[in-house]
Motif scaffolding. Structure first.
Motif: not given
Ligand SMILES: [Zn+2]
Length: 382
Positions: A65, A67, A220
């Motif tokens: 996970h 970004h 999420h």
């Molecule tokens: Zn996230």
């Protein structure tokens, strides 16, 4: 085919439930895969020999996970939050504006630098989400950049409704034109199911559309409060529900019976000074738990899996073994990967040689650079 023997391993954490730890171990790498593991004295001959000199070896971390495709900086927001302001998630829009303004080359260089930072800390598999573009073209190019760095790419057009957009019209865009443009570059579809982002109906609609387009789901879920995210993830067969900070008993039951992994992201609670998820409750209920960094410029700007392992042990009452398991095999489960997150015959030769006799040191010596060497696909990363 050239073979490499890593000998003199003080402790090998294999991640294989059959034999999870081997003291005084060795392993053989052949053609990018692990060909043999066992006691050091029984190792077969190989073309090349590396002496681990009593160090501990674990599988490369699987950070499921992150970004990483963004521009800009939110130092000021973090500073303000640490001065007492509450985190609401609104800062995502700041990063969206900076990301839209950045060139492809800038975004690619930033993301590659973060992946290199992760590799240096023992991560050999990383998932990368879009979600800071929020237009068809900005989401598409974010995923194209991510796909150059990893096979685990996630379409997160449903990160937040962009400033000025009508929520219903935006969901139509995400499930229609944006999904069509992004699906060729994405393996996963993700939704930020939270008050202030996307509600249960929208989450279900977006995930269903993504799944129909050939992607697999992840959510999420239940980060800032209780909500329907975890239950929807389980119902729709998502590989993972991520955050899981605020759970009802029904949520825990759903996770335990569905096979959906609970991915815990303690860097987010650390960086937003929030209560941590109850890892013990999940593990004791039989839920498969993963640990990941949630590396992003707003709520968790760490790329360090060792730091997350230390947080999991100290703040979430996971044992050191449970934390390392969650950071390797757990992450692999969360990505539906059978070839990584463990070390044994047939696994990819993704290995971390720790500058320590045991993986317990990851929590025992927090913040200390304990990664001695990293092998990815059998190759030593320099
Ligand atoms: Zn996230």
């Amino acid at each position: 085919m050239r073979t490499t023997l890593i000998d003199g391993i003080g402790l090998l954490y294999t991640g294989d439930p059959e034999r999870e730890e081997i003291e005084g171990a060795a392993l053989v790498i052949e053609d990018g895969r692990v060909a043999w593991t066992g006691e050091a004295g029984r190792a077969p001959d190989a073309d090349e020999r590396v002496d681990a000199a009593g160090r501990c070896v674990i599988p490369g971390f699987v950070d499921s996970h992150a970004h990483l495709v963004f521009a800009g900086d939110r130092t000021a927001e973090f500073g303000a939050r640490m001065s007492g302001e509450a985190y609401t998630g609104g800062g995502i829009r700041t990063t969206v504006a900076a990301t839209r303004a950045a060139s492809d080359a800038e975004l690619a260089a930033r993301a590659a630098a973060l992946v290199a930072e992760m590799n240096a800390q023992g991560t050999t598999t990383v998932e990368i989400k879009s979600g800071y573009g929020l237009t068809v073209e900005d989401e598409r190019r974010s995923l194209e950049i991510a796909a150059a760095l990893t096979a685990e790419t996630t379409f997160l057009g449903a990160h937040v409704v962009p400033a000025g957009a009508d929520p219903d019209a935006y969901v139509r865009l995400v499930t229609g034109e944006m999904l069509r443009a992004c699906a060729p570059y994405a393996k996963w579809v993700d939704v930020f199911c939270e008050r202030g982002a996307f509600d249960g109906d929208q989450t279900r609609e977006i995930l269903t559309a993504g799944i129909k387009a050939g992607l697999r789901g992840r959510v999420h879920a239940n980060q800032l409060g209780e909500g329907p995210g975890v239950r929807i993830a389980c119902e729709l067969g998502a590989a993972s529900a991520d955050h899981c900070t605020h759970l009802t008993d029904a949520d825990v039951d759903a996770l335990a019976t569905s096979g959906t992994v609970a991915t815990l992201l303690p860097g987010a609670e650390f960086s937003t000074r929030s209560p941590y998820p109850d890892a013990r409750r999940l593990i004791d209920a039989g839920v498969t738990v993963a640990l990941a960094t949630d590396c992003n410029p707003g709520s968790s700007y760490t790329s360090s899996m060792p730091f997350c392992v230390a947080l999991a042990v100290r703040e979430m009452r996971m044992t050191p073994l449970e934390a390392v398991r969650a950071a390797t095999r757990g992450g692999a489960h969360a990505l539906g990967r059978a070839d990584v997150g463990w070390v044994g015959p047939g696994s990819r030769a993704d290995l971390v040689v720790l500058r320590a006799p045991s993986y317990v040191h990851l929590a025992y010596r927090p913040g200390v650079p304990l990664v001695h060497q990293v092998f990815r696909g059998g190759l030593l990363l320099e």
